[in-house]
Motif scaffolding. Structure first.
Motif, mmCIF file in Angstrom:
data_model
loop_
_atom_site.group_PDB
_atom_site.id
_atom_site.type_symbol
_atom_site.label_atom_id
_atom_site.label_comp_id
_atom_site.label_asym_id
_atom_site.label_seq_id
_atom_site.Cartn_x
_atom_site.Cartn_y
_atom_site.Cartn_z
ATOM 1 N N GLY A 502 33.353 43.880 50.430
ATOM 2 C CA GLY A 502 32.733 43.885 51.609
ATOM 3 C C GLY A 502 32.333 45.870 50.851
ATOM 4 N N GLY A 503 31.472 45.709 50.038
ATOM 5 C CA GLY A 503 31.021 46.764 48.898
ATOM 6 C C GLY A 503 31.960 47.519 48.743
ATOM 7 N N LYS A 504 33.421 48.067 48.793
ATOM 8 C CA LYS A 504 34.162 49.194 48.479
ATOM 9 C C LYS A 504 35.372 49.280 48.385
ATOM 10 C CE LYS A 504 33.884 51.060 53.553
ATOM 11 N NZ LYS A 504 34.515 51.975 54.498
ATOM 12 N N HIS A 505 35.697 47.648 48.305
ATOM 13 C CA HIS A 505 37.369 47.667 48.436
ATOM 14 C C HIS A 505 38.043 46.558 46.887
ATOM 15 C CE1 HIS A 505 37.193 48.978 52.396
ATOM 16 N NE2 HIS A 505 36.891 47.610 52.578
ATOM 17 N N MET A 506 38.592 46.582 46.960
ATOM 18 C CA MET A 506 39.075 46.311 45.221
ATOM 19 C C MET A 506 40.185 45.116 45.456
ATOM 20 S SD MET A 506 38.007 45.429 42.129
ATOM 21 C CE MET A 506 37.933 46.525 41.375
ATOM 22 N N LYS A 507 39.335 43.990 45.521
ATOM 23 C CA LYS A 507 40.037 43.106 45.795
ATOM 24 C C LYS A 507 41.574 41.878 44.290
ATOM 25 C CE LYS A 507 42.182 39.262 48.186
ATOM 26 N NZ LYS A 507 43.552 39.173 49.430
ATOM 27 N N LEU A 508 42.141 42.114 43.755
ATOM 28 C CA LEU A 508 42.124 41.727 42.643
ATOM 29 C C LEU A 508 44.176 40.144 42.939
ATOM 30 C CD1 LEU A 508 43.823 45.175 42.311
ATOM 31 C CD2 LEU A 508 41.733 44.256 40.533
ATOM 32 N N ARG A 509 43.858 39.995 41.309
ATOM 33 C CA ARG A 509 45.067 39.390 41.724
ATOM 34 C C ARG A 509 45.327 39.248 40.176
ATOM 35 N NH1 ARG A 509 46.992 34.875 44.057
ATOM 36 N NH2 ARG A 509 46.408 33.081 43.356
ATOM 37 N N LEU A 510 47.229 39.471 39.975
ATOM 38 C CA LEU A 510 47.706 40.530 39.367
ATOM 39 C C LEU A 510 49.003 39.113 38.765
ATOM 40 C CD1 LEU A 510 48.448 43.236 41.005
ATOM 41 C CD2 LEU A 510 46.405 42.983 39.597
ATOM 42 N N ASP A 511 49.018 39.207 38.075
ATOM 43 C CA ASP A 511 51.013 38.378 37.020
ATOM 44 C C ASP A 511 51.465 39.806 36.782
ATOM 45 O OD1 ASP A 511 50.185 35.621 36.687
ATOM 46 O OD2 ASP A 511 49.471 35.964 34.638
ATOM 47 N N VAL A 513 54.847 42.002 35.092
ATOM 48 C CA VAL A 513 55.087 41.404 34.401
ATOM 49 C C VAL A 513 56.473 40.696 33.721
ATOM 50 C CG1 VAL A 513 54.865 43.918 34.059
ATOM 51 C CG2 VAL A 513 57.034 43.072 35.225
ATOM 52 N N GLU A 514 56.871 39.886 34.608
ATOM 53 C CA GLU A 514 57.864 38.641 34.535
ATOM 54 C C GLU A 514 57.684 37.090 34.831
ATOM 55 O OE1 GLU A 514 61.764 38.739 36.364
ATOM 56 O OE2 GLU A 514 61.758 41.026 37.245
ATOM 57 N N ARG A 515 57.101 36.749 33.592
ATOM 58 C CA ARG A 515 56.307 35.997 33.718
ATOM 59 C C ARG A 515 57.010 34.398 34.062
ATOM 60 N NH1 ARG A 515 51.433 37.659 32.146
ATOM 61 N NH2 ARG A 515 51.737 39.007 30.682
ATOM 62 N N GLY A 516 55.850 33.048 34.512
ATOM 63 C CA GLY A 516 56.496 32.177 34.858
ATOM 64 C C GLY A 516 56.172 31.732 36.356
ATOM 65 N N ARG A 517 55.364 33.225 37.145
ATOM 66 C CA ARG A 517 55.237 32.831 38.869
ATOM 67 C C ARG A 517 53.960 33.232 39.055
ATOM 68 N NH1 ARG A 517 60.113 33.512 41.540
ATOM 69 N NH2 ARG A 517 59.271 34.269 43.652
ATOM 70 N N GLU A 518 53.623 32.371 40.137
ATOM 71 C CA GLU A 518 52.154 32.670 40.556
ATOM 72 C C GLU A 518 51.828 33.520 40.904
ATOM 73 O OE1 GLU A 518 49.199 30.415 44.273
ATOM 74 O OE2 GLU A 518 51.303 30.774 44.413
ATOM 75 N N PRO A 519 50.484 34.435 40.639
ATOM 76 C CA PRO A 519 50.075 35.662 40.374
ATOM 77 C C PRO A 519 49.713 35.545 41.593
ATOM 78 C CG PRO A 519 48.713 33.846 39.241
ATOM 79 C CD PRO A 519 49.499 33.329 39.723
ATOM 80 N N ILE A 520 50.236 36.799 42.196
ATOM 81 C CA ILE A 520 49.374 37.859 43.111
ATOM 82 C C ILE A 520 48.758 38.178 43.885
ATOM 83 C CG2 ILE A 520 51.155 40.001 42.449
ATOM 84 C CD1 ILE A 520 52.977 39.871 44.808
ATOM 85 N N ASP A 521 48.390 38.382 45.097
ATOM 86 C CA ASP A 521 47.461 39.225 45.869
ATOM 87 C C ASP A 521 47.278 40.138 46.167
ATOM 88 O OD1 ASP A 521 45.337 36.858 46.098
ATOM 89 O OD2 ASP A 521 46.318 36.540 47.989
ATOM 90 N N ALA A 522 46.099 41.262 45.943
ATOM 91 C CA ALA A 522 46.233 42.985 45.377
ATOM 92 C C ALA A 522 45.219 43.524 46.425
ATOM 93 C CB ALA A 522 46.515 43.665 44.577
ATOM 94 N N ILE A 523 45.041 44.019 47.318
ATOM 95 C CA ILE A 523 43.894 45.085 47.169
ATOM 96 C C ILE A 523 43.868 46.581 47.248
ATOM 97 C CG2 ILE A 523 44.906 45.356 50.010
ATOM 98 C CD1 ILE A 523 41.417 44.138 50.835
ATOM 99 N N ALA A 524 43.436 46.804 47.013
ATOM 100 C CA ALA A 524 42.651 48.591 47.042
ATOM 101 C C ALA A 524 41.679 48.458 47.861
ATOM 102 C CB ALA A 524 42.728 49.099 45.829
ATOM 103 N N PHE A 525 42.367 49.236 49.404
ATOM 104 C CA PHE A 525 41.314 49.471 50.239
ATOM 105 C C PHE A 525 40.437 51.243 50.004
ATOM 106 C CE2 PHE A 525 43.633 47.821 52.984
ATOM 107 C CZ PHE A 525 43.198 45.800 52.763
ATOM 108 N N GLY A 526 38.646 51.014 49.599
ATOM 109 C CA GLY A 526 37.851 51.983 49.838
ATOM 110 C C GLY A 526 37.890 52.780 48.093
#
Length: 570
Positions: A502-511, A513-526
């Protein structure tokens, strides 16, 4: 100027809460001072008794005297609290068979705020027998005198802090009057209006009209005005949200939700605050709040949808104006050097081209950026400067303005407001002296080291708690808002993927610190403000987050998502 800090809330006595509560909720509630299950009972019969708000007996007698042959004129404010207050009282009086009920709301560009003598002169052309103010009036000394001079009594209902002199109204209903013992001074203007019509319905023995049906308007206005959500306000908002979710709301709220793309059956307080309220406020900021009130008064879905469409267009225009002004304000604010303590503790900004209906939003944005009180000014039609002030925790902005006005009479023409937000008017020639006085006043009231951005966190969530079930529990546990903040958590994560959307939002996939789980989505608007992604925020980077746990719905699928409130590369 200062780095944002993450500070964890002190833990409360969660063991006193029911064992069936979600464990995360037990921690969150305890950190907000909830130490028994009774505090979680938000049923309507737990609301503070209507009769405990002073002035209502006299107010109902005054209103009743104008029921059969009078002409009641409701005069509101040009924000969402004022719009919902106006719509609520007009709907209630019409439902209680008042002979003639109309409303008037000041155009902020021509008349400014409150019951001014100019508004009284305009009101007189409608030949009212009674003026009722909602969400304003407690500081309208001259306006009430103007009404007295033409023989029109005034009933003031307000929640703003009164000045040293009260207007000579027939009756004033305000939980913040000196000596009031009402247990919820945090009522919004629409909350005061609700108590008024509830008392009136009881006094008239009105059984054809259910006062509780107005709680959708109460919820919207209370959330929009960002008053503290003490227990009584949480009851009002919770009950209103329940009615909206069940489809028992005015057509205007339904249309505004549809226009904003928000689900009515899954409504939260945040939807009211961030999706519906800005559309209403856009009318008051750019043109005239009458269109917003008309939307809330509309009974036909087609008419409500038409008006909601107009409000959506105004909101888009407001966004464009705000974005331009914000960029200009950031440039002005960043020009302040940290060493300029007099300027930097209390900041005043003015640009000749700024829109006076949007300066409050700009002041709020810059306040968040600098972590200190900010006043943004625009030129009014009469050539004066109208300012909107936004403050930080620990600095009562209205008291600061009152102190300046007392010590330097004539510097400020008029002012009013709350601890966290206020408005004022002054002559342009007084701006240089006011800047110095404001910065000095804030400096005298505040430790400069305390003027840092702080995000309060409810601690870390384990990998097992980062799930849909926790997010659902949090969403259903509100209402969250001012004074009862939505839960924020913090933790350290590893970046799997980062990209700008969207030109200005940061979309992330994160692990985690506790391993063994599916990465989680995150977004930092603006997060990037339209710029390219930070080169350091790539695969494998370790970041510290403060986040809200939410559910992202996309193409019918639900996934848990972290809504980043603060992101720092570790």
């Amino acid at each position: 100027m200062t780095d944002m800090q993450i500070r964890r809330r002190a833990l409360g006595t969660e063991h006193a809460l029911a064992a069936h509560l979600h464990p995360v909720l037990r921690r969150v509630y305890a950190a907000r001072g909830i130490d028994n299950d009774l505090d979680l009972d938000l049923s309507l019969d737990r609301m503070l008794p209507v009769g405990s708000l002073e002035g209502l007996d006299a107010a109902t007698r005054l209103l009743a005297a104008h029921r059969r042959a009078g002409r009641v004129l409701v005069i509101g404010d040009f924000d969402a609290d004022g719009a919902t207050s106006t719509a609520l009282v007009v709907r209630a009086l019409r439902a209680m068979q008042f002979a003639h009920v109309d409303f008037l709301v000041p155009n902020r560009f021509r008349f400014g705020y409150g019951l001014t003598p100019e508004i009284v002169a305009l009101a007189a052309t409608r030949a009212p027998s009674l003026i009722v103010t909602v969400d304003n009036g407690v500081s309208s000394v001259a306006g009430v005198e103007a009404a007295r001079e033409i023989g029109v009594p005034v009933l003031v209902t307000d929640h703003h802090l009164p000045g040293a002199v009260l207007p000579r109204a027939e009756v004033i209903v305000n939980p913040n009057l000196p000596g009031s013992r009402f247990a919820s001074p945090a009522l919004a203007g629409v909350g005061v209006a609700f108590y008024l019509v509830a008392a009136l319905a009881k006094a008239l023995g009105e059984d054809r009209f259910r006062v509780a049906d107005l709680l959708d308007l109460v919820a919207l206005g209370t959330v929009a005005d960002m008053v503290p959500l003490d227990r009584n306000n949480r009851i009002l908002v919770s009950q209103g949200i329940k009615r909206i979710r069940a489809g028992r709301c005015v057509a205007g709220i339904r249309a505004l939700l549809e226009s904003a793309g928000r689900r009515q059956d899954a409504l939260t307080a945040a939807d009211l605050g961030f999706a519906v309220a800005p559309r209403l406020n856009a009318a008051g900021r750019l043109t005239d709040m009458s269109v917003g009130i008309a939307c809330l008064l509309a009974d036909q879905p087609e008419e409500a949808a038409r008006l909601a469409g107009l409000l959506a267009k105004l909101n888009e225009e407001r966004r464009e104006i705000e974005q331009r002004m914000q960029l200009e304000a950031v440039g002005l604010a960043d020009g302040l050097r940290d060493g300029e303590a007099v300027e930097s503790l209390g900041v005043c900004l003015f640009d000749e081209s700024w829109h006076q209906g949007v300066v409050g939003l700009v002041a709020g944005r810059i306040k968040d950026r600098l972590h200190r009180p900010v006043i943004a000014f625009a030129r009014a039609e009469d050539g004066s400067l109208r300012g909107s002030a936004r403050s930080v925790l620990g600095v009562n902005i209205r008291d600061a303005l009152d102190s300046i006005a007392t010590r330097q009479p004539g510097l400020i023409d008029k002012f009013g407001g709350h601890a966290m937000a206020a408005g004022l008017t002054l002559r342009e020639g007084n701006l240089p002296d006011f800047k110095i006085a404001f910065a000095a006043e804030i400096g005298a009231r505040t430790d400069p080291n305390a003027l840092t951005g702080v995000i309060f966190s409810d601690g870390a969530l384990s990998a097992e708690e980062l799930c849909i079930e926790t997010a659902l529990a949090l969403r259903g546990a509100g209402p969250w808002g001012q004074g009862f903040p939505e839960p924020v958590f913090d933790g350290q994560f590893t970046v799997v993927d980062a990209r700008i959307v969207g030109g200005k939002h940061m979309k992330l996939r994160l692990d985690s610190v506790e391993r063994g789980r599916e990465p989680i989505d995150a977004i930092a608007f603006g997060y990037m403000g339209g710029a390219s992604a930070d080169a350091n925020l790539g695969y494998g980077a370790t970041i510290q987050l403060a986040y809200r746990l939410e559910i992202n719905e996309f193409r019918g699928a639900e996934r848990v998502q972290l809504n980043c409130q603060h992101l720092k590369i570790a």
